[in-house]
Enzyme design. Structure first.
Site, PDB file in Angstrom:
ATOM      1  N   HIS A  50      -3.064  -2.139   4.537  1.00 27.37           N
ATOM      2  CA  HIS A  50      -2.359  -1.894   3.471  1.00 27.37           C
ATOM      3  C   HIS A  50      -1.932  -3.230   2.807  1.00 27.37           C
ATOM      4  CE1 HIS A  50      -1.489   2.915   3.779  1.00 27.37           C
ATOM      5  NE2 HIS A  50      -2.640   2.496   3.789  1.00 27.37           N
ATOM      6  N   GLU A  52       1.287  -4.436   2.226  1.00 28.95           N
ATOM      7  CA  GLU A  52       2.471  -4.765   3.194  1.00 28.95           C
ATOM      8  C   GLU A  52       2.122  -5.102   4.414  1.00 28.95           C
ATOM      9  OE1 GLU A  52       3.740  -1.007   0.495  1.00 28.95           O
ATOM     10  OE2 GLU A  52       1.974  -1.835   1.681  1.00 28.95           O
ATOM     11  N   SER A  77       5.358   2.093  -3.897  1.00 33.14           N
ATOM     12  CA  SER A  77       6.208   2.567  -2.866  1.00 33.14           C
ATOM     13  C   SER A  77       5.556   2.581  -1.549  1.00 33.14           C
ATOM     14  CB  SER A  77       6.571   3.853  -3.537  1.00 33.14           C
ATOM     15  OG  SER A  77       7.770   4.444  -2.598  1.00 33.14           O
ATOM     16  N   CYS A  79       4.209   3.643   2.169  1.00 38.47           N
ATOM     17  CA  CYS A  79       3.632   4.493   2.788  1.00 38.47           C
ATOM     18  C   CYS A  79       4.587   4.724   4.132  1.00 38.47           C
ATOM     19  CB  CYS A  79       2.150   4.663   2.930  1.00 38.47           C
ATOM     20  SG  CYS A  79       1.890   3.398   4.322  1.00 38.47           S
ATOM     21  N   CYS A  82       3.732   1.371   6.425  1.00 35.40           N
ATOM     22  CA  CYS A  82       4.403   0.623   5.828  1.00 35.40           C
ATOM     23  C   CYS A  82       5.836   0.294   6.028  1.00 35.40           C
ATOM     24  CB  CYS A  82       3.879  -0.024   4.613  1.00 35.40           C
ATOM     25  SG  CYS A  82       2.011  -0.156   4.389  1.00 35.40           S
ATOM     26  N   ASP A 142      -6.772   6.397   1.362  1.00 29.71           N
ATOM     27  CA  ASP A 142      -5.572   5.677   1.328  1.00 29.71           C
ATOM     28  C   ASP A 142      -4.403   6.032   1.932  1.00 29.71           C
ATOM     29  OD1 ASP A 142      -5.367   2.510   1.603  1.00 29.71           O
ATOM     30  OD2 ASP A 142      -3.799   2.926   0.146  1.00 29.71           O
TER      31      ASP A 142
END
Length: 145
Positions: A50, A52, A77, A79, A82, A142
């Site tokens: 991801h 991040e 935002s 997940c 992350c 995802d």
């Protein structure tokens, strides 16, 4: 939009140009970008890259105390995965581009003392909503649906 969120948006656009998911992130230490990344799950066939996570990976290894002086900027935002990394490394502040298209674990972060700020940037909202409409199957994958 400040320069750090702009850098995260640039990363998201880079991911989109690579036919990936448009989520970007930058890790800031004492006013300097030390790691930047974008969601590369599609491009790399990865289960965990991801935006991040990619930014953290690209920042390199640092002592735990180092991360406590950082701010993470992300276009969407974060997940649960992350958010877990944010908590694991003790990153004290997260600046989020938007949470209209996806509400991550913001309350968990706040409950653990992380300062969370959501900007609701129109360009972040539009980029993600367009992607979700065009590629709902990639989006569902995802976020684990």
């Amino acid at each position: 939009m400040d320069k750090f969120m702009q850098a995260a948006v640039e990363e998201a656009k880079k991911g989109l140009s690579e036919e990936g998911i448009p989520i970007g992130s930058v890790l800031i230490h004492k006013g300097k970008i030390i790691g930047r990344g974008h969601n590369r799950r599609v491009q790399n066939g990865s289960t965990i890259l991801h935006g991040e996570m990619d930014a953290l990976e690209n920042a390199g290894r640092h002592p735990s105390v180092f991360y406590r002086e950082c701010v993470l900027y992300t276009t969407l935002s974060p997940c649960p995965m992350c958010s877990g990394a944010i908590l694991l490394y003790g990153i004290p502040q997260v600046i989020i581009g938007e949470n209209k298209n996806f509400m991550g674990e913001e309350e968990l972060l706040r409950s653990r003392g992380v300062k969370v700020e959501v900007i609701q940037d129109p360009s972040c909202i539009e980029m993600m909503s367009c992607f979700i409409k065009i590629h709902p199957e990639l989006w569902d994958e995802d976020i684990g649906l």
